[in-house]
Design a protein around this motif. Structure first.
Motif, PDB file in Angstrom:
ATOM      1  N   ALA A   1      11.527 -16.883   7.691  1.00 49.89           N
ATOM      2  CA  ALA A   1      10.436 -16.786   8.027  1.00 49.89           C
ATOM      3  C   ALA A   1      11.005 -15.459   9.516  1.00 49.89           C
ATOM      4  O   ALA A   1       9.398 -14.273   8.498  1.00 49.89           O
ATOM      5  CB  ALA A   1      10.437 -17.924   9.435  1.00 49.89           C
ATOM      6  N   LYS A   2      11.490 -15.002   9.126  1.00 45.86           N
ATOM      7  CA  LYS A   2      12.451 -13.784   9.541  1.00 45.86           C
ATOM      8  C   LYS A   2      11.750 -12.652   8.762  1.00 45.86           C
ATOM      9  O   LYS A   2      11.165 -11.166   8.924  1.00 45.86           O
ATOM     10  CB  LYS A   2      13.407 -13.661  10.725  1.00 45.86           C
ATOM     11  N   LYS A   3      12.220 -13.160   7.812  1.00 45.36           N
ATOM     12  CA  LYS A   3      12.203 -12.268   6.671  1.00 45.36           C
ATOM     13  C   LYS A   3      10.701 -11.152   6.043  1.00 45.36           C
ATOM     14  O   LYS A   3      10.313 -10.647   6.177  1.00 45.36           O
ATOM     15  CB  LYS A   3      12.574 -12.172   5.143  1.00 45.36           C
ATOM     16  N   ASN A   4       9.989 -12.643   6.046  1.00 40.48           N
ATOM     17  CA  ASN A   4       8.843 -12.822   5.929  1.00 40.48           C
ATOM     18  C   ASN A   4       7.840 -12.049   7.030  1.00 40.48           C
ATOM     19  O   ASN A   4       6.963 -11.123   6.554  1.00 40.48           O
ATOM     20  CB  ASN A   4       7.510 -14.450   5.626  1.00 40.48           C
ATOM     21  N   ALA A   5       7.671 -12.361   7.803  1.00 43.82           N
ATOM     22  CA  ALA A   5       7.200 -11.055   9.272  1.00 43.82           C
ATOM     23  C   ALA A   5       7.676 -10.085   8.962  1.00 43.82           C
ATOM     24  O   ALA A   5       6.449  -9.129   9.236  1.00 43.82           O
ATOM     25  CB  ALA A   5       8.409 -11.450  10.372  1.00 43.82           C
ATOM     26  N   VAL A   6       9.249  -9.523   8.807  1.00 42.76           N
ATOM     27  CA  VAL A   6       9.101  -7.945   8.704  1.00 42.76           C
ATOM     28  C   VAL A   6       8.302  -7.842   7.105  1.00 42.76           C
ATOM     29  O   VAL A   6       7.686  -6.516   7.747  1.00 42.76           O
ATOM     30  CB  VAL A   6      10.650  -8.027   8.203  1.00 42.76           C
TER      31      VAL A   6
ATOM     32  N   PHE B   1       5.884  -2.621  -1.701  1.00 43.06           N
ATOM     33  CA  PHE B   1       5.973  -3.393  -0.977  1.00 43.06           C
ATOM     34  C   PHE B   1       6.755  -4.793  -2.630  1.00 43.06           C
ATOM     35  O   PHE B   1       6.294  -4.196  -3.578  1.00 43.06           O
ATOM     36  CB  PHE B   1       4.307  -4.208  -1.447  1.00 43.06           C
ATOM     37  N   PRO B   2       6.938  -5.453  -1.742  1.00 44.03           N
ATOM     38  CA  PRO B   2       7.894  -6.463  -3.060  1.00 44.03           C
ATOM     39  C   PRO B   2       7.120  -6.814  -3.472  1.00 44.03           C
ATOM     40  O   PRO B   2       6.620  -7.619  -3.323  1.00 44.03           O
ATOM     41  CB  PRO B   2       8.732  -6.388  -2.092  1.00 44.03           C
ATOM     42  N   THR B   3       7.301  -6.810  -5.028  1.00 37.32           N
ATOM     43  CA  THR B   3       6.550  -7.864  -5.366  1.00 37.32           C
ATOM     44  C   THR B   3       7.023  -9.020  -5.693  1.00 37.32           C
ATOM     45  O   THR B   3       8.153  -9.227  -5.679  1.00 37.32           O
ATOM     46  CB  THR B   3       6.489  -7.393  -6.827  1.00 37.32           C
ATOM     47  N   ALA B   4       6.349 -10.385  -5.812  1.00 37.70           N
ATOM     48  CA  ALA B   4       6.338 -11.773  -6.139  1.00 37.70           C
ATOM     49  C   ALA B   4       6.953 -11.887  -7.191  1.00 37.70           C
ATOM     50  O   ALA B   4       7.184 -11.512  -7.924  1.00 37.70           O
ATOM     51  CB  ALA B   4       5.801 -12.905  -4.981  1.00 37.70           C
ATOM     52  N   SER B   5       7.594 -13.226  -7.413  1.00 43.74           N
ATOM     53  CA  SER B   5       8.670 -13.010  -8.696  1.00 43.74           C
ATOM     54  C   SER B   5       8.281 -14.208  -9.287  1.00 43.74           C
ATOM     55  O   SER B   5       7.409 -15.289  -9.060  1.00 43.74           O
ATOM     56  CB  SER B   5      10.214 -13.540  -8.278  1.00 43.74           C
ATOM     57  N   LYS B   6       8.009 -14.136 -10.606  1.00 44.44           N
ATOM     58  CA  LYS B   6       7.249 -14.853 -11.384  1.00 44.44           C
ATOM     59  C   LYS B   6       7.218 -16.212 -11.528  1.00 44.44           C
ATOM     60  O   LYS B   6       8.189 -16.045 -11.182  1.00 44.44           O
ATOM     61  CB  LYS B   6       6.589 -14.636 -12.875  1.00 44.44           C
TER      62      LYS B   6
ATOM     63  N   GLN C   1       5.243  -4.617   7.590  1.00 42.04           N
ATOM     64  CA  GLN C   1       5.415  -3.652   6.578  1.00 42.04           C
ATOM     65  C   GLN C   1       3.976  -3.077   5.989  1.00 42.04           C
ATOM     66  O   GLN C   1       3.509  -1.859   5.644  1.00 42.04           O
ATOM     67  CB  GLN C   1       7.031  -3.116   6.273  1.00 42.04           C
ATOM     68  N   SER C   2       3.804  -4.647   5.451  1.00 45.75           N
ATOM     69  CA  SER C   2       1.933  -4.343   4.561  1.00 45.75           C
ATOM     70  C   SER C   2       1.380  -3.715   5.470  1.00 45.75           C
ATOM     71  O   SER C   2       0.443  -3.446   4.954  1.00 45.75           O
ATOM     72  CB  SER C   2       1.770  -5.728   3.917  1.00 45.75           C
ATOM     73  N   VAL C   3       1.027  -4.223   6.746  1.00 46.71           N
ATOM     74  CA  VAL C   3      -0.446  -3.276   8.102  1.00 46.71           C
ATOM     75  C   VAL C   3       0.420  -2.076   7.964  1.00 46.71           C
ATOM     76  O   VAL C   3      -0.453  -1.809   7.911  1.00 46.71           O
ATOM     77  CB  VAL C   3       0.079  -4.375   9.153  1.00 46.71           C
ATOM     78  N   ILE C   4       1.261  -1.952   7.810  1.00 47.55           N
ATOM     79  CA  ILE C   4       1.410   0.109   8.323  1.00 47.55           C
ATOM     80  C   ILE C   4       1.503   0.957   7.416  1.00 47.55           C
ATOM     81  O   ILE C   4       0.339   1.673   7.207  1.00 47.55           O
ATOM     82  CB  ILE C   4       2.993   0.529   8.450  1.00 47.55           C
ATOM     83  N   ASP C   5       1.176   0.224   5.802  1.00 49.18           N
ATOM     84  CA  ASP C   5       1.247   0.991   4.335  1.00 49.18           C
ATOM     85  C   ASP C   5      -0.293   0.830   4.354  1.00 49.18           C
ATOM     86  O   ASP C   5      -1.204   1.390   3.802  1.00 49.18           O
ATOM     87  CB  ASP C   5       1.788   0.049   3.564  1.00 49.18           C
ATOM     88  N   SER C   6      -0.899  -0.259   4.977  1.00 51.38           N
ATOM     89  CA  SER C   6      -2.782  -1.019   4.311  1.00 51.38           C
ATOM     90  C   SER C   6      -3.543   0.453   5.283  1.00 51.38           C
ATOM     91  O   SER C   6      -4.535   1.231   5.181  1.00 51.38           O
ATOM     92  CB  SER C   6      -3.228  -1.760   5.287  1.00 51.38           C
TER      93      SER C   6
END
Length: 410
Positions: free
Chosen positions: A273-278, A319-324, A282-287
């Motif tokens: 949960a802590k990693k997902n929040a970070v 942005f880290p891509t989700a693994s398939k 980061q995605s909000v800042i990049d957008s």
């Protein structure tokens, strides 16, 4: 019934009279005195100027009044082999110091032990325990001038065993080094705050000082072995020392001033949960940042536009891509061949022990030959001469110029 009632009434009255406060007559006036203070008497010898907490000095009696002990008390301790030369050099001073206290000592180099015992001149029954502590400190690496101070009344010692507190040897060495610190700075801070002498030696830590200081030293050392850094306890001791200087805080609790260090281990779900929040942050800042945007600058003159610095390019973190996800199959994976199956397939299983040994030797020799050839080539690379470049002659340079001019004319 009347007799029973009368007897019960008498007993109840007697109990009530015992529970009530006793009345005392003082100068013609009745004064109630509590039950537990009935037999207290005045003590004219106990005045306010007497310090009940002071420890009186215990001096040696006169020769006429001295009586020897009925039994002899002795303690024997072993010492390591590397301490033998040092103990032989300082044993005369140890003997003289113990003789002042009425004790005798022996150094047995054959069995590797030291012995202290009482004599007919001993007057203090507890000093033999002090002598035992002296020998214990000498065996653990403490210097003789420092160890002799244990014979004083206000100084005690504590030998803390830390060898069995940590199983992993590398981890144990690392945590023991934390007690010493860089250039011994941590150990020096502990000695200054606790007013104790501390020596880290092998699997033990020897400490000398007051009982209060020894208690703090043991707490710091045990916590350090349990992966709590000594700097936390040192900071707490520094705050306590400053709070003790304020007379207004003598009768108050210091819990609100002391730091609270809580060691918390996050579970796997909390870490995720802590990693997902970070990542979301980061995605909000990049957008919000457009990497193709160019900052607008004032171009009043051509010189300013020519000399203006290029716009700063904002690097965008990928942005880290989700693994398939792998396709789900209800069938388990194929079973891997065992060592026995591989031997059966290659025919090694049916070989005799002598043949197996010969084959292993042959494989080992081939591997050694390959390694030796590879290393020989690496060594010979240093002796290979580099390719030499010969300078062009005058005729070659003239022909080269002619060829270049002919190509330009064509």
């Amino acid at each position: 019934m009347s007799a029973e009632a009368s007897s019960s009434g008498i007993s109840k009255k007697s109990k009530k009279s015992k529970s009530k406060a006793v009345e005392a007559v003082v100068e013609g006036e009745t004064q109630e005195v509590e039950k537990n203070k009935r037999h207290r008497k005045d003590k004219p010898w106990d005045t306010d100027d007497i310090d009940h907490w002071s420890i009186p000095t215990f001096t040696a009696p006169n020769t006429d009044e001295h009586r020897p002990f009925l039994e002899e008390s002795s303690f024997a301790l072993l010492f390591p082999k590397y301490r033998e030369p040092y103990l032989r050099s300082i044993w005369s001073s140890i003997t003289s110091e113990l003789d002042k206290q009425g004790l005798a000592c022996e150094l047995d180099l054959v069995q590797g032990q030291m012995t202290v015992k009482t004599t007919r001149k001993t007057w203090d029954p507890y000093v033999v325990l002090k002598g035992r502590d002296l020998l214990k400190l000498l065996a653990r690496g403490v210097n003789a001038p420092q160890a002799i101070k244990i014979l004083q009344d206000g100084i005690a010692c504590d030998v803390i065993k830390i060898g069995g507190l940590v199983r992993n040897k590398e981890r144990f060495v690392k945590r023991r080094q934390r007690l010493v610190g860089p250039n011994g700075s941590t150990l020096k801070a502990i000695e200054l705050l606790t007013e104790c002498y501390v020596l880290v030696q092998g699997n033990t830590v020897s400490a000398m000082g007051t009982y209060k200081g020894l208690k703090e030293v043991r707490r710091i050392i045990i916590d350090c072995m349990n992966n709590v850094h000594p700097i936390y306890r040192i900071k707490e001791l520094m705050i306590r020392r400053e709070l003790a200087k304020d007379p207004k805080l003598q009768g108050e609790s210091w819990d609100r001033f002391l730091p609270q260090f809580q060691k918390k281990h996050l579970s796997t779900s909390e870490k995720t949960a802590k990693k997902n929040a970070v990542l979301d942050r980061q995605s909000v800042i990049d957008s919000t940042i457009n990497p193709n945007s160019i900052p607008v600058t004032s171009t009043s003159t051509s010189t300013t536009s020519a000399t203006a610095a290029p716009p700063a390019v904002v690097k965008r973190t990928p942005f880290p891509t989700a693994s398939k996800k792998k396709a789900y199959t209800p069938f388990p994976p194929a079973q891997q061949p065992s060592k026995l199956d591989l031997q059966l397939a290659s025919g090694e299983y049916f070989l005799k022990p002598r043949e197996k040994e010969a084959m292993e030797k042959r494989k080992k020799a081939e591997k050694q030959n390959e390694t030796s050839i590879k290393r020989r080539e690496e060594r010979e690379e240093a002796f290979i001469a580099p390719a030499e470049k010969r300078e062009e002659s005058v005729e070659e340079r003239r022909k080269k110029r002619k060829r270049a001019t002919a190509e330009e004319l064509m």
